[in-house]
Design a protein around this motif. Structure first.
Motif, short mmCIF file in Angstrom:
data_model
loop_
_atom_site.label_atom_id
_atom_site.label_comp_id
_atom_site.label_asym_id
_atom_site.label_seq_id
_atom_site.Cartn_x
_atom_site.Cartn_y
_atom_site.Cartn_z
N GLY A 158 140.43 77.61 17.31
CA GLY A 158 139.18 76.92 17.63
C GLY A 158 139.19 75.45 17.31
O GLY A 158 138.23 74.74 17.64
N ARG A 159 140.23 74.96 16.68
CA ARG A 159 140.33 73.54 16.32
C ARG A 159 141.07 72.80 17.43
O ARG A 159 142.22 73.10 17.73
CB ARG A 159 141.07 73.39 14.99
N VAL A 205 147.30 83.20 23.94
CA VAL A 205 146.89 81.81 24.12
C VAL A 205 146.16 81.69 25.45
O VAL A 205 146.69 82.03 26.51
CB VAL A 205 148.10 80.86 24.08
N THR A 206 144.94 81.17 25.40
CA THR A 206 144.10 81.05 26.59
C THR A 206 144.37 79.72 27.29
O THR A 206 144.55 78.69 26.65
CB THR A 206 142.61 81.13 26.20
N ALA A 258 136.30 77.02 21.43
CA ALA A 258 136.15 76.54 20.05
C ALA A 258 135.21 77.43 19.27
O ALA A 258 135.48 77.80 18.12
CB ALA A 258 135.65 75.10 20.05
N ALA A 259 134.09 77.79 19.89
CA ALA A 259 133.13 78.66 19.21
C ALA A 259 133.71 80.04 18.93
O ALA A 259 133.36 80.68 17.94
CB ALA A 259 131.86 78.78 20.05
N ALA A 260 134.61 80.48 19.79
CA ALA A 260 135.24 81.78 19.61
C ALA A 260 136.45 81.73 18.69
O ALA A 260 137.09 82.75 18.45
CB ALA A 260 135.66 82.34 20.97
N ARG A 261 136.77 80.53 18.18
CA ARG A 261 137.93 80.33 17.31
C ARG A 261 139.22 80.79 17.98
O ARG A 261 140.10 81.41 17.36
CB ARG A 261 137.74 81.07 15.97
#
Length: 302
Positions: free
Chosen positions: A67-68, A87-88, A99-102
């Motif tokens: 998410g970073r 890896v998306t 990011a919100a989903a880390r």
């Protein structure tokens, strides 16, 4: 508790370079996670960064780890994105959600361009640009993002698996500047000449730096500048082999019902298998040449 620490992070080397005003070249991470087969992907990713360093510029590979959003992945982070299975592939629209989903994510040309500009970077090297797909109303977000994003992108044209003519028309409509590097013909990624003329060409990195300076001086809103850097003819994929492989790949796409963002990875994998690795060698030459030219442009503009 609501987490709010979603700012862009800089790798240590990139942070020092930005603070000191040294030249920096943005690099995408999708080529590492989705564009090249393992284990070649990590080896090539490191070679790309070393190629940029050899020009006097600092490489800043962009990606998301847990998410970073990081501008300037370190080697451990780069290795993680090259070897992890979940890896998306992140375009601009995906950045906040991931990011919100880390999540772990690799940035496309569009996402890398947008993040690079937000981080204060001006030059970006990639392999080939996304574009308009053949025989389908499907257009890469790369195009609209470049219309909004003031960055210089060095590439080998658009991927030849796309509708090159339609992509050039869209770039013109969107107001994206396209210049050939020592050519007036638009390259087609694996092949030197995609069959289309260009209005403008440059002869040196200093010429591109002058374009960047003129845009700043004019104060007129612009999107991106696409620097089309073709392979020499003796380094391209054999055009006949390319055409046969592409025709076979497009037929498989239709028969297997593959659409959307799965199209490009599928066709690149097909090229790798069908050409017995020759397309991988060409792909590697493309990105290394573009990284070298982008580094020289960044140094000239610094």
């Amino acid at each position: 508790m609501i987490v709010t620490d979603f700012h862009i992070e800089y790798g240590a080397e990139v942070a020092q370079a930005v603070q000191a005003g040294r030249p920096v070249v943005a690099l995408e991470s999708t080529i590492v996670s989705h564009g090249l087969p393992r284990p070649d992907n990590l080896r090539v990713a490191r070679e790309i960064e070393q190629t940029v360093r050899a020009t006097g510029a600092v490489p800043a590979t962009i990606g998301m780890v847990g998410g970073r959003l990081v501008v300037g992945l370190d080697d451990a982070q780069l290795t993680h994105l090259a070897t992890a299975d979940d890896v998306t592939k992140l375009s601009v629209r995906d950045l906040a959600v991931a990011a919100a989903a880390r999540a772990d994510g690799a940035t496309t040309v569009a996402a890398t361009s947008a993040v690079a500009v937000a981080a204060g970077l001006k030059v970006f090297a990639t392999g080939g640009l996304g574009g308009v797909h053949r025989e389908a109303f499907d257009e890469s977000n790369d195009l609209i993002t470049l219309a909004r994003t003031p960055i210089v992108v060095v590439c080998a044209g658009v991927k030849s698996i796309l509708d090159v003519g339609a992509t050039l028309e869209r770039l013109e409509t969107l107001g994206v500047t396209v210049v050939g590097y020592r050519t007036r013909r638009f390259p087609g990624f694996f092949i030197t000449d995609a069959g289309f003329d260009l209005d403008w060409s440059v002869e040196s990195p200093e010429d591109v730096a002058a374009i960047m300076a003129a845009r700043r001086g004019q104060g007129v809103h612009h999107g991106g500048v696409l620097v089309a850097n073709p392979l020499p003819t003796d380094e391209q994929l054999d055009p006949d082999l390319h055409d046969r492989t592409l025709a076979d790949g497009l037929a498989k796409l239709e028969s297997e019902g593959i659409t959307g963002k799965a199209v490009t990875p599928f066709l690149l994998a097909h090229f790798h298998a069908a050409t017995e690795g020759r397309s991988l060698a060409v792909n590697t030459r493309i990105i290394l040449r573009n990284a070298e030219l982008a580094g020289r442009i960044a140094v000239a503009a610094a």
